[in-house]
Design an enzyme around this catalytic site. Structure first.
Site, PDB file in Angstrom:
ATOM      1  N   HIS A  66     -21.228  49.100  53.502  1.00 57.38           N
ATOM      2  CA  HIS A  66     -20.517  48.364  54.546  1.00 57.38           C
ATOM      3  C   HIS A  66     -21.506  47.450  55.279  1.00 57.38           C
ATOM      4  O   HIS A  66     -22.619  47.868  55.620  1.00 57.38           O
ATOM      5  CB  HIS A  66     -19.894  49.350  55.545  1.00 57.38           C
ATOM      6  CG  HIS A  66     -19.312  48.699  56.773  1.00 57.38           C
ATOM      7  ND1 HIS A  66     -19.899  48.800  58.009  1.00 57.38           N
ATOM      8  CD2 HIS A  66     -18.205  47.941  56.939  1.00 57.38           C
ATOM      9  CE1 HIS A  66     -19.167  48.147  58.900  1.00 57.38           C
ATOM     10  NE2 HIS A  66     -18.138  47.610  58.284  1.00 57.38           N
ATOM     11  N   ASN A  67     -21.100  46.181  55.516  1.00 56.77           N
ATOM     12  CA  ASN A  67     -21.972  45.225  56.215  1.00 56.77           C
ATOM     13  C   ASN A  67     -23.419  45.337  55.728  1.00 56.77           C
ATOM     14  O   ASN A  67     -24.342  45.571  56.507  1.00 56.77           O
ATOM     15  CB  ASN A  67     -21.887  45.434  57.728  1.00 56.77           C
ATOM     16  CG  ASN A  67     -20.571  44.946  58.308  1.00 56.77           C
ATOM     17  OD1 ASN A  67     -19.746  44.363  57.601  1.00 56.77           O
ATOM     18  ND2 ASN A  67     -20.367  45.165  59.591  1.00 56.77           N
ATOM     19  N   GLU A  96     -21.149  44.172  50.724  1.00 57.89           N
ATOM     20  CA  GLU A  96     -20.297  43.369  51.607  1.00 57.89           C
ATOM     21  C   GLU A  96     -21.088  42.175  52.140  1.00 57.89           C
ATOM     22  O   GLU A  96     -22.255  42.306  52.539  1.00 57.89           O
ATOM     23  CB  GLU A  96     -19.773  44.202  52.777  1.00 57.89           C
ATOM     24  CG  GLU A  96     -18.771  43.432  53.622  1.00 57.89           C
ATOM     25  CD  GLU A  96     -18.069  44.291  54.655  1.00 57.89           C
ATOM     26  OE1 GLU A  96     -17.028  43.849  55.170  1.00 57.89           O
ATOM     27  OE2 GLU A  96     -18.567  45.400  54.953  1.00 57.89           O
ATOM     28  N   ASP A  98     -20.460  39.026  54.861  1.00 56.57           N
ATOM     29  CA  ASP A  98     -19.650  38.325  55.867  1.00 56.57           C
ATOM     30  C   ASP A  98     -20.092  36.866  55.916  1.00 56.57           C
ATOM     31  O   ASP A  98     -21.238  36.581  56.303  1.00 56.57           O
ATOM     32  CB  ASP A  98     -19.833  38.965  57.247  1.00 56.57           C
ATOM     33  CG  ASP A  98     -19.015  40.237  57.406  1.00 56.57           C
ATOM     34  OD1 ASP A  98     -18.596  40.788  56.379  1.00 56.57           O
ATOM     35  OD2 ASP A  98     -18.802  40.670  58.554  1.00 56.57           O
ATOM     36  N   HIS A 111     -22.819  39.131  61.254  1.00 57.72           N
ATOM     37  CA  HIS A 111     -21.666  39.827  61.805  1.00 57.72           C
ATOM     38  C   HIS A 111     -21.063  38.934  62.889  1.00 57.72           C
ATOM     39  O   HIS A 111     -21.618  38.826  63.989  1.00 57.72           O
ATOM     40  CB  HIS A 111     -22.073  41.188  62.372  1.00 57.72           C
ATOM     41  CG  HIS A 111     -20.922  42.134  62.507  1.00 57.72           C
ATOM     42  ND1 HIS A 111     -20.995  43.313  63.204  1.00 57.72           N
ATOM     43  CD2 HIS A 111     -19.662  42.084  62.017  1.00 57.72           C
ATOM     44  CE1 HIS A 111     -19.834  43.943  63.157  1.00 57.72           C
ATOM     45  NE2 HIS A 111     -19.014  43.206  62.439  1.00 57.72           N
ATOM     46  N   GLU A 145     -16.210  38.901  53.130  1.00 55.92           N
ATOM     47  CA  GLU A 145     -15.428  38.735  54.352  1.00 55.92           C
ATOM     48  C   GLU A 145     -15.544  37.248  54.668  1.00 55.92           C
ATOM     49  O   GLU A 145     -16.519  36.802  55.278  1.00 55.92           O
ATOM     50  CB  GLU A 145     -15.974  39.600  55.478  1.00 55.92           C
ATOM     51  CG  GLU A 145     -15.586  41.064  55.395  1.00 55.92           C
ATOM     52  CD  GLU A 145     -14.112  41.285  55.724  1.00 55.92           C
ATOM     53  OE1 GLU A 145     -13.538  40.466  56.459  1.00 55.92           O
ATOM     54  OE2 GLU A 145     -13.552  42.268  55.231  1.00 55.92           O
TER      55      GLU A 145
END
Length: 529
Positions: A66-67, A96, A98, A111, A145
């Protein structure tokens, strides 16, 4: 046969030539043998890829992050390429990214709406390309994302194609037009997970054409809405969706969410093949409308509630569709949830914050020791069967339990205590089984005072494990402290069915996952079904 094996062991580990010629083994030779990989607790077969890798992707647990770009907290900490490098080296197969608009038409990774630092999308992709297949040959999924404008999405598409080249999967495989391919069929391939416009057949028809400036729109729930509010409102709709038509469910949801029109560049959309990101609405909606190449991301809070209310339906869903679980927004410190809860219901991508050590990452690292650290573990048959009746919260009907007996004999050069002026620890070992709720149990030895060098317990523990296919065992060595709480010294976690029988050595790792060699536990293992 036994004589030949004994002779081979002597030839390999006996250091004294005279003793070796006599076909005997000295104490030094025996110690070398007991400290060798042959006597490790982890089965040799589990340390290599041994499972059938020809099942569709949805039949596997997939190591997921995640992230991935964050190496500290979620609000103020730095973004760093090391997040991607370290995750890939650990065998992670779903990363991931973003993506946001950057200056000079260069997309950046960070983020959004926080003070975390920014990375260039191009450097992230270059780092992934360099390390993607160092640990595992099996496919890497890039979960985007995507918050970029269409023009910068086109830049992203160009970067993905130029950096990955033929490794980037940009068309469906001829043998898999209507089902997910296997990890074997996708070896050394990069898959993009993102929103997609149109069908795979339409994508193929556009292959080779100039897509510059081609933009499509779709409608989605605004991601800026607070996750906890969004999840709780969604659950109110989902709790009784069996009584509603899918159209009514969507209509009922309209007043609860802010919806927006999102533009997607066709150049990026067409790079999404078997991992199209699709918003989860309800299990009924998925049964009726979800396509084989569509996957869902569900927040941990909503997923936990759904697993309790509709556990069996959740398992039927994950038997067909790739489902990704991610940490809730309130985990600003990058803490993690217990991934076991979601492996129990067949969720393929249980995404954790890899930068945060502790129990959840110990379970993650321990589980994915299996199958050669390939990042893909074949789910048990009862989580792949589309007609399964399995429910982790109920006692299985046709159980084949394992009776596991462990004699914890001694410790070998255990890590010293940081809380003691003499560095001598009051050592205790905690054994904990993780799996379905009925299998979760925790036991511990007596305390050996002021001895971390060679403590001897010689205690026996017996566990009856109803669903061993999902069970992990964790050995934790602690220094007892009645005032400040026990001090962590080292741990090792592995799947129960990956344990060798007999006299075995359990290596220990630090809180950060580093080897504490030569620190180890000496145990005897036996189990029967």
């Amino acid at each position: 046969m036994t004589t030949n094996i004994a002779f081979e062991i002597i030839q390999k580990y006996e250091p004294i030539e005279e003793v070796k010629r006599a076909h005997q083994m000295s104490f030094e030779g025996f110690i070398r043998y007991m400290g060798s990989p042959e006597c490790q607790i982890l089965k040799t077969d589990c340390g290599k890829v041994y499972q059938d890798m020809n099942h569709p992707l949805n039949d596997y647990f997939i190591s997921s992050s995640h992230n991935t770009y964050l190496v500290s907290d979620q609000l103020l900490g730095p973004s760093d390429l090391w997040g991607y490098v370290s995750a890939l080296v650990k065998g992670c197969r779903c990363l991931e990214i973003d993506c946001w608009d950057g200056s000079r038409n260069e997309p950046v990774v960070y983020h959004g709406y926080t003070l975390t630092s920014k990375l260039l999308f191009k450097t992230v992709i270059q780092s992934i390309q360099k390390y993607a297949f160092i640990t595992s040959d099996y496919p890497v999924v890039l979960s985007l994302e995507n918050h970029c404008s269409p023009s910068q999405q086109e830049v992203m598409a160009d970067i993905l194609q130029s950096v990955f080249g033929d490794a980037l999967l940009s068309d469906m495989l001829d043998d898999f037009p209507d089902k997910l391919p296997s990890p074997k069929a996708l070896k050394f391939k990069i898959l993009v997970r993102n929103k997609k416009i149109g069908s795979l057949r339409e994508t193929r028809e556009r292959k080779g054409s100039d897509k510059h400036g081609q933009v499509e729109e779709y409608e989605e729930i605004d991601q800026d809405v607070d996750d906890e509010v969004k999840e709780s409102k969604a659950l109110a709709i989902l709790e009784d969706d069996s009584q509603k038509e899918p159209g009514a469910i969507i209509a009922a949801g309209l007043p609860l969410f802010r919806r927006r029109r999102v533009k997607v560049a066709m150049a990026l959309s067409d790079l999404v093949i078997y991992t199209k990101a699709e918003k989860f609405i309800s299990f009924q909606h998925s049964r009726l409308y979800q396509q084989f190449n569509e996957s869902n991301s569900i927040g941990e809070s909503e997923a936990r509630k759904l697993s309790k209310l509709k556990g069996h339906e959740f398992i039927l869903h994950t038997s067909k569709f790739i489902t990704r679980i991610y940490p809730k927004a309130t985990r600003a410190d990058s803490s993690n949830f217990n991934p076991q809860d979601f492996w129990n219901i067949g969720c393929q991508m249980v995404a954790l914050n890899f930068q945060t050590p502790g129990l959840p990452m110990d379970l993650q690292n321990g589980k994915f020791l299996d199958n050669g650290c390939s990042g893909y573990i074949l789910k048990p048959h009862f989580l792949r069967d589309i007609k399964t009746e399995f429910n982790p919260n109920e006692t299985p009907k046709d159980i084949d339990p394992v009776t596991l007996t462990i004699r914890l004999i001694s410790g070998i050069q255990l890590p010293p205590s940081n809380h003691s002026s003499s560095n001598k620890a009051d050592t205790v070992v905690v054994l904990e089984i993780f799996g379905v709720p009925n299998d979760h149990v925790k036991r511990q030895t007596r305390v050996i005072k002021r001895n971390a060098f060679c403590p001897r317990w010689n205690e026996t523990f017996t566990f009856i494990i109803q669903v061993p296919e999902l069970a992990l065992i964790r050995f934790v060595v602690e220094n007892q402290s009645l005032i400040t709480g026990n001090e962590f010294l080292g741990q090792y976690t592995l799947p129960v069915l990956c344990m060798n029988k007999g006299y075995r050595r359990v290596p220990l790792f630090s809180k950060m996952g580093e080897s504490l060699e030569p620190a180890a536990l000496f145990i005897y293992v036996w189990y029967v079904r």
